[in-house]
Structure formats: structure tokens, C-alpha cells
Design an enzyme around this catalytic site. Structure first.
Site: not given
Length: 462
Positions: A247, A269
Site C-alpha cells: 500500500d 490505498k
């Protein structure tokens, strides 16, 4: 990285050493272990070099250095006390694109010698890039005590099996996993006991009973950013991974610890910016594991605290895939600890609540603001910068005082960590300069930071 570590094959290659003193002798003794064809240029030789020359292990050219001596040379070392001669050797080597090392003159070096731990064919090189040679030597001494003497012969034995294993196991990732099983298992134990024949039979047995591996998924918490806060188990799995899905919140320092040959997929994300939808991430985890791969899903902080790790593992479990979870230090724990803010304190906070800014929409009734506004507790808000105005409004409306201490922590635990302290009344202003990722800490415990802050600076707004 100032110098790229390289291992040069010098066997039957010509190396020229200019200088006949003790320093040159030490360099030559090292070079002789490589099988290089060594020529030494000097008008006189120290006793040790004279002994080596008499044994006809090296060639001595008893005349002054000439540029033509660099013809057909792979690399050159100058170890004289004549600065003009050393400079000449370097300039001539540079002109011919030949690697050169001028002893004790780093600006005249296109390569430098590391400290070496020799367990051939296992060789460990340690370098301080010329900044702290004593430190490099100390590190070498420590590594010497760690690596057993049998590690070299063990590597030689493994090498005799490589082709046979390649013929039997064609998939590179599966082959690597086979060797990891061998080297971390009974084979290594037998070697340590000197039972070489039994160890070789162990390889043969493992190969005979070999089956194609089944893929698995490891959900690993990378912690808040500082690579020193990564768990040992997390590091082990990252070193064993075939592929890593990571991420936005995973720091570059953490990614540097992933196995070099592992594939990496960014599924970033970030608040309002998802490079890959969650459903696609879930499907990709399943797809890769079904291909027989060791998959590491690497998430910032702890994967089960606002990380949607549970959703991902539900998809993995539904597909019948083996999985495991490695907790990480969540940002609320790591960042506050580095800012000197205890989440609980006997005098100020008997409980702590974690929420995310996504839940703080002004039109949402999802949160119990009366509960969140209580005194004697700490409120930690992940991703709360965008909703700072709403958070302030709701807390004040439900009884929190204007002067309630607040901390805005950006990039917690990293070198550029920023901690800005003020009051709830100032919350919106405090977040204006905040860099992502940011935590909001609201509660009386924030006051303690001025007493026990130990990492970085704190900015206190008046």
C-alpha cells in the site's frame, strides 16, 4: 549508496600492483587467493614480497612505472608513498577505463576494498564507503563469530546438486522454495554435526518426495514507517515472498527489506485515491496464491486496524487458501510513542478510542459523539484532516472544552516526523500544513509530550 558492491572474477586476469612495500604485500596476498595473474612494479621489494617473488607466485617488474604497463590489465592498485606517481597511475587507468585503487587516496579510487569475511565460496563484504574503516572492521569481526566454518563446504555441496534440482523442478519460484526448505531444515543440522553423507541423503530424500507447493497468503503489518519497528516474523515472510502487494503507507525503507527477486505490485490505498479497487485486490490475492506463490500482502500499521485486512482474508479463506496474519504496530501506538504522548495515563485518560475521519461526515449519525466527547479518555482519529472542521464542531457540541489539548502528528516515526500541538479550538488551523499520513490526538494526555518527547521536535501553537 556511494559504491555498488561487485564481486570480480579475477582468475587468470592480469592485475598490476605499483609499489613494493608492506601495504602492497597485503593487497597482493589477498589477490593471490583469487587466482589472478599478478604483476608488481617496484624498484625494490619488502622481505615478504621478495619471498613471494622467489616462489614465482607473482611477476616482478623491477623498473619505474610506465603507462604502457597498463596494457592488457584488468585492474590496477597503487600502494606507494609517491603522491605524483600514484596520481599518474590513476590518470592513466582512468584514460584506459581500467578500475584503479590508489591506497589511502579515495578521490583516486574507482573501486575500494571492503572488509571481507571469507568462507569460500560464501564471501561477505562490508564497506563504510571509506568513511569509517574501523567500524567496518568491527562489523566484520562480529560477522566472523556468527558464520560457522562449515558454511563454505556446505555451499559447495549444495552447488553440486543445483543442476539436478533444476532438471527436476523447472519453476524458479518453486525451486527457490525447495532450497529454503532444505537449508532451513534437517540438512543444515546434519552438516553442523559433520554428518555430510547423511546430509546429502537428506537432499536426495526431499527431492524424491517433492510435490509442487501450494500457494499461501501472509497478511503482514508493516508498522507506522520506521523500519526498525517491523516485526521479525514480518521480515522473515518478506524475505520468503514470491510476490508482494503493498500500500501507499508502506515506507520505502520497509520495501527495501523485501526479497530482491520478489515481484512487487502497488495497490496504493490512499484517502480518496485507490489505484486498485478492494474487490480487485481480493481477487488478485486469490489468483496469485492459486498459482502456487508465496504472497505477502503488506499493509502500513496493523492490517486489522482500519486496514480492511479482514475483508481480504475472508476472500482468501473462501477460496480454501492457507493464510496467516502478522500484526504490526498501528500508527496510533507508534506515532504517539515517538511524540511522547501516552495513549492512557493514570491522571488523564483511562481509555482510548480509535476512529477514522471517513466516519466523521457531518450528515452521518454513525458515530456516538457523546461518547467520543467524554473527558478522561484519548481520542485518536486516523485520516481526519479533511474532516477537521466537522470533528471540532461535533466534539464542542457534545461537551468537549475549547482548550482540550490536541496533537497533529504527520509522518509519525519517520525522520521528518512533525508534531504540532494546540487546542481543540485551533484544530482546523493545526491541520493546514499537515503532510500525509496524519493522526489527530485529542485529550489531556497531549500535555505530557512537552515532558517526555524524545524524537524530533514539537511545535506548540499559542
Amino acid at each position: 549508496m556511494e559504491y555498488l558492491p561487485l564481486f570480480a572474477n579475477l582468475r587468470q586476469r592480469t592485475v598490476l600492483v605499483v609499489g613494493g612495500g608492506n601495504v602492497a604485500a597485503r593487497k597482493i596476498q589477498l589477490l593471490m587467493r583469487t587466482g589472478a595473474h599478478i604483476k608488481v612494479v617496484a624498484d625494490d621489494l619488502c622481505p615478504e614480497l621478495a619471498r613471494i617473488v622467489n616462489k614465482k607466485d607473482i611477476n616482478w617488474i623491477g623498473k619505474l612505472f610506465e603507462p604502457a604497463m597498463l596494457d592488457e590489465v584488468f585492474l590496477v592498485i597503487a600502494a606507494t608513498n609517491n603522491t605524483k606517481l600514484n596520481a599518474l597511475v590513476y590518470k592513466c587507468a582512468e584514460k584506459r577505463h581500467i578500475f584503479a585503487n590508489i591506497v589511502d587516496k579515495q578521490s583516486y579510487c574507482s573501486f575500494i576494498f571492503p572488509s571481507i569475511v571469507d568462507r569460500s565460496p560464501i564471501v561477505v563484504a562490508i564497506s563504510s564507503s571509506g568513511k569509517a574503516p574501523v567500524l567496518a572492521r568491527i562489523l566484520r569481526e562480529k560477522i566472523e563469530t556468527i558464520l560457522p566454518m562449515f558454511i563454505g563446504p556446505m555451499a559447495t555441496l549444495v552447488g553440486t546438486w543445483r543442476n539436478r534440482i533444476k532438471q527436476h523442478i523447472h519453476n524458479i519460484a518453486w525451486r527457490r522454495r525447495f532450497w529454503e526448505t532444505i537449508l532451513n531444515g534437517r540438512f543444515a543440522h546434519l552438516i553442523s554435526q559433520g554428518k555430510w553423507e547423511h546430509a546429502e541423503k537428506e537432499i536426495e530424500s526431499q527431492l524424491y518426495h517433492y510435490q509442487s507447493p501450494i500457494g499461501n497468503v501472509a497478511l503482514v503489518g508493516a508498522g507506522p514507517g520506521d523500519s526498525g519497528l517491523l516485526t521479525l516474523r514480518g521480515l522473515q515472510l518478506m524475505q520468503q515472498a514470491d510476490i508482494v502487494l503493498y500500500d501507499y503507507l508502506v515506507s520505502p525503507e520497509i520495501l527495501d527489506l523485501v526479497r530482491r527477486d520478489a515481484d512487487r505490485i502497488y495497490v496504493g490505498k490512499q484517502a480518496g485515491k485507490h489505484s486498485m479497487p478492494q474487490a480487485e485486490i481480493n481477487s488478485l490475492l486469490v489468483k496469485l496464491a492459486l498459482q502456487g506463490k508465496n504472497v505477502v500482502r503488506l499493509k502500513g500499521g496493523d492490517p486489522f486496524i482500519f486496514g480492511r485486512g479482514g475483508e481480504e482474508l475472508q476472500a482468501v479463506a473462501a477460496a480454501g487458501i492457507s493464510f496467516q496474519v502478522v500484526p504490526g504496530i498501528t500508527a496510533a501506538s507508534g506515532a504517539t510513542a515517538y511524540a511522547g504522548i501516552p495513549l492512557t495515563h493514570r491522571e488523564y485518560a483511562h481509555s482510548v478510542i480509535f476512529i477514522t475521519g471517513h466516519q466523521c461526515d457531518d450528515s452521518s449519525n454513525y458515530l456516538n459523539w457523546s461518547l467520543l466527547a467524554r473527558s478522561n479518555q484519548t481520542l485518536v482519529i486516523y485520516m481526519g484532516v479533511i474532516q477537521a472542521a466537522v470533528i471540532k464542531k461535533k466534539l464542542l457540541a457534545h461537551g468537549r472544552a475549547l482548550q482540550t489539548p490536541v496533537a497533529v502528528i504527520s509522518r509519525g516515526t519517520l525522520k521528518d516526523q512533525s508534531v504540532i500541538i494546540g487546542t481543540l479550538e485551533q484544530l482546523e488551523m493545526l491541520t493546514i500544513q499537515a503532510l500525509s499520513p496524519t493522526l489527530l490526538i485529542i485529550g489531556e494526555v497531549v500535555k505530557i509530550s512537552c515532558e517526555i518527547n524524545w524524537f524530533g521536535k514539537i511545535i506548540k501553537e499559542q
